[in-house]
Design an enzyme around this catalytic site. Sequence first.
Site, PDB file in Angstrom:
ATOM      1  N   HIS A   1      43.645  33.825  40.872  1.00 38.35           N
ATOM      2  CA  HIS A   1      44.650  34.437  40.695  1.00 38.35           C
ATOM      3  C   HIS A   1      44.774  35.996  40.565  1.00 38.35           C
ATOM      4  O   HIS A   1      45.267  36.934  41.281  1.00 38.35           O
ATOM      5  CB  HIS A   1      45.627  33.694  39.969  1.00 38.35           C
ATOM      6  CG  HIS A   1      45.981  32.178  40.157  1.00 38.35           C
ATOM      7  ND1 HIS A   1      46.625  32.131  41.239  1.00 38.35           N
ATOM      8  CD2 HIS A   1      45.661  31.257  39.505  1.00 38.35           C
ATOM      9  CE1 HIS A   1      46.950  30.625  41.133  1.00 38.35           C
ATOM     10  NE2 HIS A   1      46.235  30.332  40.232  1.00 38.35           N
ATOM     11  N   ILE A   2      43.816  36.454  39.495  1.00 36.09           N
ATOM     12  CA  ILE A   2      43.900  37.745  39.003  1.00 36.09           C
ATOM     13  C   ILE A   2      42.920  38.388  40.085  1.00 36.09           C
ATOM     14  O   ILE A   2      43.179  39.659  40.733  1.00 36.09           O
ATOM     15  CB  ILE A   2      43.281  37.920  37.727  1.00 36.09           C
ATOM     16  CG1 ILE A   2      44.019  37.137  36.594  1.00 36.09           C
ATOM     17  CG2 ILE A   2      42.684  39.407  37.368  1.00 36.09           C
ATOM     18  CD1 ILE A   2      43.638  37.125  35.361  1.00 36.09           C
TER      19      ILE A   2
ATOM     20  N   ASP B   1      32.032  34.387  44.589  1.00 30.59           N
ATOM     21  CA  ASP B   1      32.932  33.112  43.787  1.00 30.59           C
ATOM     22  C   ASP B   1      31.933  31.910  44.258  1.00 30.59           C
ATOM     23  O   ASP B   1      31.387  31.844  45.022  1.00 30.59           O
ATOM     24  CB  ASP B   1      34.414  32.883  44.343  1.00 30.59           C
ATOM     25  CG  ASP B   1      35.072  32.127  43.372  1.00 30.59           C
ATOM     26  OD1 ASP B   1      35.977  32.620  42.920  1.00 30.59           O
ATOM     27  OD2 ASP B   1      34.669  30.741  43.313  1.00 30.59           O
TER      28      ASP B   1
ATOM     29  N   ALA C   1      37.704  41.473  31.615  1.00 29.79           N
ATOM     30  CA  ALA C   1      38.885  41.211  30.964  1.00 29.79           C
ATOM     31  C   ALA C   1      39.159  39.793  31.354  1.00 29.79           C
ATOM     32  O   ALA C   1      40.560  39.179  31.568  1.00 29.79           O
ATOM     33  CB  ALA C   1      40.304  41.850  31.747  1.00 29.79           C
ATOM     34  N   SER C   2      37.874  38.856  31.231  1.00 30.67           N
ATOM     35  CA  SER C   2      38.184  37.577  31.499  1.00 30.67           C
ATOM     36  C   SER C   2      37.846  36.724  30.088  1.00 30.67           C
ATOM     37  O   SER C   2      38.879  36.388  29.392  1.00 30.67           O
ATOM     38  CB  SER C   2      37.312  36.970  32.521  1.00 30.67           C
ATOM     39  OG  SER C   2      35.726  37.446  32.063  1.00 30.67           O
TER      40      SER C   2
ATOM     41  N   GLU D   1      36.875  37.266  17.941  1.00 30.64           N
ATOM     42  CA  GLU D   1      38.261  38.038  17.832  1.00 30.64           C
ATOM     43  C   GLU D   1      38.971  37.886  16.607  1.00 30.64           C
ATOM     44  O   GLU D   1      38.935  36.715  16.124  1.00 30.64           O
ATOM     45  CB  GLU D   1      39.148  38.041  18.918  1.00 30.64           C
ATOM     46  CG  GLU D   1      38.280  38.211  20.332  1.00 30.64           C
ATOM     47  CD  GLU D   1      39.161  38.201  21.755  1.00 30.64           C
ATOM     48  OE1 GLU D   1      40.596  37.656  21.403  1.00 30.64           O
ATOM     49  OE2 GLU D   1      38.725  38.545  22.856  1.00 30.64           O
TER      50      GLU D   1
ATOM     51  N   HIS E   1      42.267  42.736  23.648  1.00 29.75           N
ATOM     52  CA  HIS E   1      42.739  41.382  24.177  1.00 29.75           C
ATOM     53  C   HIS E   1      44.051  41.503  24.719  1.00 29.75           C
ATOM     54  O   HIS E   1      44.614  40.484  24.608  1.00 29.75           O
ATOM     55  CB  HIS E   1      42.391  40.218  23.640  1.00 29.75           C
ATOM     56  CG  HIS E   1      42.176  38.790  24.450  1.00 29.75           C
ATOM     57  ND1 HIS E   1      41.596  37.734  24.084  1.00 29.75           N
ATOM     58  CD2 HIS E   1      42.934  38.530  25.651  1.00 29.75           C
ATOM     59  CE1 HIS E   1      41.677  36.698  24.862  1.00 29.75           C
ATOM     60  NE2 HIS E   1      42.427  37.360  25.974  1.00 29.75           N
ATOM     61  N   ILE E   2      44.309  42.623  25.682  1.00 28.34           N
ATOM     62  CA  ILE E   2      45.870  43.020  26.024  1.00 28.34           C
ATOM     63  C   ILE E   2      45.926  42.863  27.599  1.00 28.34           C
ATOM     64  O   ILE E   2      47.109  43.286  28.115  1.00 28.34           O
ATOM     65  CB  ILE E   2      46.277  44.220  25.438  1.00 28.34           C
ATOM     66  CG1 ILE E   2      45.377  45.359  26.216  1.00 28.34           C
ATOM     67  CG2 ILE E   2      46.413  44.435  23.808  1.00 28.34           C
ATOM     68  CD1 ILE E   2      45.782  46.657  25.923  1.00 28.34           C
TER      69      ILE E   2
END
Length: 469
Positions: free
Chosen positions: A208-209, A228, A285-286, A316, A347-348
């Site tokens: 999706h991302i 992938d 960002a995963s 975190e 983590h934004i």
Amino acid sequence: MSGLNIENLQNTFQNAVNLGGSPGAVSTSPTQSFMNTLPRRLSTSKQQKILKPFSTGDMKILLLENVNQTAIEIFNKQGYQVEFLKGSLPEEELIEKIKDVHAIGIRSKTKLTAKVLEHAKNLVCIGCFCIGTNQVDLNFAAKKGIAVFNSPFSNSRSVAELVIAEIISLARQLGDRSIELHTGTWNKVSNKCWEVRGKTLGIIGYGHIGSQLSVLAEAMGLHVIYYDIVTIMALGTAKQVSTLDELLNNSDFVSLHVPETPETKNLLSAPQFAAMKDGAYVINASRGTVVDIPSLIAAMKAKKLAGAAIDVYPAEPRKNGVGAFSDDLNKWTSDLISLPNLILTPHIGGSTEEAQSAIGIEVSNALSNYINEGNSVGSVNFPEVSLKALNYDQENTVRVLYIHQNIPGVLRTVNNILSNHNIDKQFSDSHGDIAYLMADISSVDQSDIKEIYEKLNQTDAKISIRLLY
């Protein structure tokens, strides 16, 4: 401009704020989400009957980690008892809280381990108001008959936009220039600053991302390649490559968008950094475990990498606060924060008003549908089973939800129990060791319902039973 004019301008701004802001204020924009405009189900000639548990007032929902207000509103409309907490909870407090609740909503910091779930005597379902579900012991939850739902796509755009911003920021060293100017240093340079047009972006994970990022990147003139583990149709002119090394060899920017699994742990480590172009950039960002941070630090110190952007970390903080991100949390933190051209964010990736609103709607509706109707479509650990809604003219009908071990002979036993009644609809499916049967039984009264429940409850393969009117 004179001091008086500046003061008048400031007063004008302050008056606008006090009066509620201007009509087109940006702060009003995020209240609109694509989830608010989804088409409703097509109307039918008969009005649908809304199934609910015997008493919705007894349904207790616990929401942690500042889950979006949209979820609270949806649960309140259902008549559930909702408890909302802004932060996550330590394990012992969580164990105490979870004992009586029927559903729990979490984000990424709450850990629902087997130890915690063992105490959840009434828990029917779990909502992960995020993409990831690795914070939940999915197998243990399934064995207890607890369905887990997440939001697989609602924050995809927000994450993709953040990555685009980081690609440009790294290429232009914007983070360093901003920090310098905040400290009074004027450092106007063009050395090692690049346009992104014509460069190659390598995307690891084209879900999706990754696919959204692909479209945005191409619009900016980037060439896109992706890797992938499954063959996925490319969007635009993107090209799938057959190996990770091929992607690393040919990419100026590498962005990761994969789940946390044993296979993806340290997916990028020293050998992979060595395979990359000199002066390439890495964006993660995963999940925090997919990049080997000490190896990343070494690659940046050796100037193999020209920059990196990290939004997720192996460990975190449980809550916001000064000093929360330190060597006590991850022993390499001091080395990491000393590096140049490094963007660190807490983590934004999915932390926009639009994304959180959409996630709140998506997950709360999934939980409500499961609680009220037994609809498990979208569950990540459970058989996906659904029956069409009942109509109001279908009186004296009960919906049987029977979760059981996936072993031979169970359906025969269940159908023998139900055979004395009229079965309007029935659907069963399995997921690993767990099976789930839904059946609508008509022309029943209270004594029939009690008899059905008692007989099903005595079956050896039973995990959980619910009856809905």
